[in-house]
Design a protein around this motif. Structure first.
Motif, PDB file in Angstrom:
ATOM      1  N   LEU A 255       0.836  -1.262  -0.232  1.00 39.80           N
ATOM      2  CA  LEU A 255       0.213  -0.055  -0.073  1.00 39.80           C
ATOM      3  C   LEU A 255       0.959   1.342   0.102  1.00 39.80           C
ATOM      4  N   GLY A 256       0.355   2.387  -0.789  1.00 44.93           N
ATOM      5  CA  GLY A 256       1.009   3.434  -0.647  1.00 44.93           C
ATOM      6  C   GLY A 256       0.042   4.749  -0.412  1.00 44.93           C
ATOM      7  N   TYR A 257       0.217   5.787  -0.887  1.00 46.03           N
ATOM      8  CA  TYR A 257      -0.706   7.049  -0.195  1.00 46.03           C
ATOM      9  C   TYR A 257      -0.980   7.926  -1.872  1.00 46.03           C
ATOM     10  N   GLN A 258      -2.208   8.129  -1.903  1.00 43.40           N
ATOM     11  CA  GLN A 258      -2.342   9.261  -2.947  1.00 43.40           C
ATOM     12  C   GLN A 258      -3.022  10.249  -2.316  1.00 43.40           C
ATOM     13  N   GLY A 259      -2.493  11.256  -2.126  1.00 38.18           N
ATOM     14  CA  GLY A 259      -3.077  12.256  -0.992  1.00 38.18           C
ATOM     15  C   GLY A 259      -3.378  11.446   0.229  1.00 38.18           C
ATOM     16  N   LEU A 260      -4.716  11.709   0.637  1.00 37.93           N
ATOM     17  CA  LEU A 260      -4.837  10.891   2.106  1.00 37.93           C
ATOM     18  C   LEU A 260      -5.163   9.427   2.025  1.00 37.93           C
ATOM     19  N   LYS A 261      -5.324   9.075   0.549  1.00 40.11           N
ATOM     20  CA  LYS A 261      -6.091   7.983   0.446  1.00 40.11           C
ATOM     21  C   LYS A 261      -5.055   6.693   0.341  1.00 40.11           C
ATOM     22  N   GLN A 262      -5.481   5.807   1.178  1.00 42.09           N
ATOM     23  CA  GLN A 262      -4.218   4.430   1.018  1.00 42.09           C
ATOM     24  C   GLN A 262      -4.745   3.812  -0.281  1.00 42.09           C
ATOM     25  N   VAL A 263      -3.628   3.558  -1.261  1.00 38.49           N
ATOM     26  CA  VAL A 263      -4.071   3.090  -2.459  1.00 38.49           C
ATOM     27  C   VAL A 263      -3.287   1.506  -2.421  1.00 38.49           C
TER      28      VAL A 263
END
Ligand code: GDP
Length: 310
Positions: A255-263
């Protein structure tokens, strides 16, 4: 690409504007391009995740801006229980020291600043709230300089870049009375002054776990920086425990982040900060490694709590 990653932490006394600044950075970055409004405040919000059905498992976030990925890791405010500050700082290559242009530096940020200086990081100083009536940015810069001296900053550290900002109005400036109305000077300073992370993307994979979260659906989630190599979702890797024992297992989620969203990510490489699920026994300070001879990274101390001296 490592050259396009910047890993930073923000050191700020409570109310000096960290949340507002991060909100503004997110708004002016690529992530929310499609007219998506950020209606909630970020770093300290848990409701956001419920509302959007996303999981903010840790307080890290990533901002994508003009080809750059800026990972912002959260630092505990002042006390350093169990070496948490050090742990966080092992992931970053610089810190933003955010200081209110009216209040000046506060003793509570001293501890984290001192740790940063001791680790050889070169902070970027952001003097915030310059729109505030009675703001005295020049005096505050002098106070920050004195504080750096007091904390034994070296010459390079004393030569800190300064950005003046109003997080509230969403602008940053190199000169207090310029008429710039966006955050570009701050993004430019991050790009130019924060070193890209080091590490060898061709070497065997190594990640040092610096925080652990738990999710009802995916279980234990370990977050940390990839020091070397690359990793793929679904891959078999080795967890090296503190006592030296090794356990092999499969990554259930990367998992990583796009903005605040964990993707979910397919792959990630040296320099990036990511989370790995699938290992229920992993602990803070332990290593995930790949290759034939999985090797642990130096353990970070978490056992002896250091008391903050303010
Ligand atoms: P944090 O505790 O560091 O996250 O601080 P917040 O971002 O929550 O900000 C604390 C208060 O300061 C809020 O009322 C903000 O609206 C206000 N604030 C933040 N940045 C600015 C700024 O640049 N100018 C002014 N005037 N107020 C600000």
């Amino acid at each position: 690409m490592q050259q396009e990653i910047r890993n930073i932490a923000i050191i700020a006394h409570v109310d000096h504007g960290k949340t507002t600044l991060v909100d503004a950075m997110l708004r002016q970055s690529g992530v929310f391009r499609e007219n998506q409004e950020i209606t909630e405040r970020v770093m300290d919000s848990n409701d956001l995740e419920k509302e959007r059905g996303i999981t903010i498992l840790s307080k890290n976030l990533s901002i994508h801006h003009s080809g750059l990925k800026i990972n912002i890791v959260d630092t505990p405010g002042h006390a350093d229980f169990g070496g948490e500050v050090e742990r966080v700082l092992t992931m970053v290559d610089s810190v933003l020291l955010l200081v209110d242009a009216f209040d000046g530096p506060m003793p509570q940020t001293r501890f984290v600043l001192k740790k940063s200086l001791d680790l050889g990081l070169r902070p970027i100083v952001v003097i915030n709230k310059i729109d505030r009536p009675g703001a005295r940015p020049d005096d505050v810069v002098d106070m920050v300089f004195d504080l750096f001296c007091e904390l034994n900053a070296n010459e390079e550290q004393l030569d800190f870049p300064i950005v003046y900002s109003s997080a509230k109005l969403g602008f940053a400036r190199f000169e207090i009375d310029s008429d710039n109305q966006d955050l570009e000077p701050l993004f430019d300073t991050i790009r130019d002054h924060v070193p890209a992370p080091t590490g060898d993307p061709q070497a065997d994979f190594q990640l040092l776990v610096t925080s652990i979260d738990y999710d009802d659906y995916i279980g234990r989630i370990a977050t940390g920086k990839i020091f070397n190599g690359r990793v793929k979702a679904g891959e078999q890797i080795t967890m090296i425990k503190r006592d030296g024992s090794v356990i092999r297992g499969r990554i259930s989620k990367l998992l990583g982040y796009q903005g605040l969203k964990q993707v979910e990510l397919e792959t990630a490489a040296a320099g990036d900060i990511v989370s790995i699920a699938g290992f229920e026994e992993i602990g803070i300070g332990e290593t995930f490694a790949g290759g034939e001879n999985p090797t642990a990274l130096p353990c970070i101390n978490i056992d002896e709590p250091t008391l903050s001296m303010n």
